[in-house]
Design an enzyme around this catalytic site. Structure first.
Site, PDB file in Angstrom:
ATOM      1  N   ASN A 109      45.609  40.802  33.329  1.00  0.00           N
ATOM      2  CA  ASN A 109      45.437  41.693  34.489  1.00  0.00           C
ATOM      3  C   ASN A 109      45.540  40.871  35.764  1.00  0.00           C
ATOM      4  O   ASN A 109      45.185  39.682  35.780  1.00  0.00           O
ATOM      5  CB  ASN A 109      44.060  42.353  34.426  1.00  0.00           C
ATOM      6  CG  ASN A 109      43.799  43.270  35.609  1.00  0.00           C
ATOM      7  OD1 ASN A 109      44.651  44.085  35.975  1.00  0.00           O
ATOM      8  ND2 ASN A 109      42.631  43.142  36.226  1.00  0.00           N
ATOM      9  N   HIS A 111      44.164  40.716  39.722  1.00  0.00           N
ATOM     10  CA  HIS A 111      43.057  41.238  40.514  1.00  0.00           C
ATOM     11  C   HIS A 111      43.098  40.587  41.903  1.00  0.00           C
ATOM     12  O   HIS A 111      43.296  39.372  42.008  1.00  0.00           O
ATOM     13  CB  HIS A 111      41.727  40.920  39.825  1.00  0.00           C
ATOM     14  CG  HIS A 111      40.552  41.464  40.564  1.00  0.00           C
ATOM     15  ND1 HIS A 111      40.192  42.798  40.502  1.00  0.00           N
ATOM     16  CD2 HIS A 111      39.686  40.863  41.411  1.00  0.00           C
ATOM     17  CE1 HIS A 111      39.140  42.982  41.285  1.00  0.00           C
ATOM     18  NE2 HIS A 111      38.811  41.834  41.850  1.00  0.00           N
ATOM     19  N   SER A 138      43.863  36.607  41.326  1.00  0.00           N
ATOM     20  CA  SER A 138      43.644  35.957  40.023  1.00  0.00           C
ATOM     21  C   SER A 138      44.398  36.733  38.958  1.00  0.00           C
ATOM     22  O   SER A 138      44.403  37.969  38.977  1.00  0.00           O
ATOM     23  CB  SER A 138      42.160  36.001  39.638  1.00  0.00           C
ATOM     24  OG  SER A 138      41.337  35.475  40.649  1.00  0.00           O
ATOM     25  N   ASP A 147      37.048  42.639  34.869  1.00  0.00           N
ATOM     26  CA  ASP A 147      37.387  41.518  35.758  1.00  0.00           C
ATOM     27  C   ASP A 147      36.683  40.215  35.375  1.00  0.00           C
ATOM     28  O   ASP A 147      36.320  39.413  36.241  1.00  0.00           O
ATOM     29  CB  ASP A 147      37.044  41.864  37.223  1.00  0.00           C
ATOM     30  CG  ASP A 147      37.793  43.086  37.721  1.00  0.00           C
ATOM     31  OD1 ASP A 147      38.915  43.329  37.227  1.00  0.00           O
ATOM     32  OD2 ASP A 147      37.270  43.795  38.588  1.00  0.00           O
TER      33      ASP A 147
HETATM   34  C1  GAR Z   1      47.364  44.848  43.362  1.00  0.00           C
HETATM   35  O1  GAR Z   1      46.942  44.300  44.569  1.00  0.00           O
HETATM   36  C2  GAR Z   1      46.394  44.491  42.247  1.00  0.00           C
HETATM   37  O2  GAR Z   1      45.815  43.238  42.400  1.00  0.00           O
HETATM   38  C3  GAR Z   1      45.376  45.583  42.400  1.00  0.00           C
HETATM   39  O3  GAR Z   1      46.113  46.736  42.678  1.00  0.00           O
HETATM   40  C4  GAR Z   1      47.281  46.376  43.403  1.00  0.00           C
HETATM   41  C5  GAR Z   1      48.487  47.041  42.752  1.00  0.00           C
HETATM   42  O4  GAR Z   1      49.628  46.877  43.524  1.00  0.00           O
HETATM   43  N1  GAR Z   1      44.593  45.719  41.231  1.00  0.00           N
HETATM   44  C6  GAR Z   1      43.287  45.980  41.244  1.00  0.00           C
HETATM   45  O5  GAR Z   1      42.667  46.152  42.258  1.00  0.00           O
HETATM   46  C7  GAR Z   1      42.644  46.028  39.881  1.00  0.00           C
HETATM   47  N2  GAR Z   1      41.234  46.128  40.017  1.00  0.00           N
HETATM   48  P1  GAR Z   1      51.077  47.163  42.928  1.00  0.00           P
HETATM   49  O6  GAR Z   1      51.061  48.566  42.341  1.00  0.00           O
HETATM   50  O7  GAR Z   1      51.985  47.064  44.122  1.00  0.00           O
HETATM   51  O8  GAR Z   1      51.352  46.117  41.891  1.00  0.00           O
END
Ligand code: GAR
Length: 191
Positions: A109, A111, A138, A147
């Protein structure tokens, strides 16, 4: 050695999905994307998958009475792709421990913080609110506790005095798009 088959789970924009698609297109990269699953039909990431002729499915959590049934359908689709590795890329659903354990060591994942700092769904806001001087992203193995799995790689971002949610998110996304392919490469090398 052949390329590892990767499935990517998304819920939205798919910026990280795109970074993984682009990395997999580079000759010699050890993975290929076998399929994309979104729990939201309107996710722009599905368009990205279609643009690159990657099989994609919507598995809406709203169509299932329980988390177990939803996860069972996800698992069926993933095995249908022949997935060896699962990348969660902005996938905003909690997964059951049973499902997570099935993919132990093979599900990762991304984060938007330097874990273990700022776990949870508002990591960027929380870093700003805390007055932190730096944050980042991360990539970690997924374990049942949210997480919390072993970190594979991290990249730092400085928080400037003038940063707001939008500017800081942008800086983090830029680093995420470097970190995720790098982490996937590391995981491929371990399997
Ligand atoms: C990313 O910033 C990722 O780190 C976050 O969602 C966004 C997705 O962007 N994930 C979380 O917050 C998980 N808890 P994307 O759809 O453009 O890849």
């Amino acid at each position: 050695m052949g390329k590892k088959k990767v499935a990517v789970l998304i819920s939205g924009f798919g910026g990280n999905l795109q970074a993984l698609i682009d990395a997999c297109a580079v000759p010699g990269f050890p993975a290929e994307i076998a399929g994309v699953i979104s729990n939201k039909a309107e996710a722009y990431g599905l368009t990205r998958a279609k643009n690159h002729n990657i099989p994609s499915f919507v598995v809406s959590h709203k169509d299932f009475k329980t988390r177990d049934e939803f996860d069972a359908e996800l698992h069926k689709k993933l095995t249908g792709f022949g997935a060896e590795i699962v990348c969660l890329a902005g996938f905003m659903r909690l997964l059951t421990p049973e499902f997570v354990n099935k993919w132990q060591g093979r599900m990762i994942n991304i984060h938007p913080s330097l874990l273990p700092a700022f776990k949870g769904g508002n990591a960027v806001e929380d870093a700003l609110a805390a007055g932190a001087k730096k944050t980042g992203c991360s990539v970690h193995y997924v374990i049942p506790e949210m997480d919390s799995g072993e970190v594979i790689t991290q990249r730092e971002v400085e928080i400037s005095a003038g940063d707001n949610l939008e500017s800081l998110s942008q800086k983090i996304h830029t680093q995420e798009h470097i970190a995720y392919p790098a982490a996937l490469k590391i995981v491929c090398g371990k399997l």
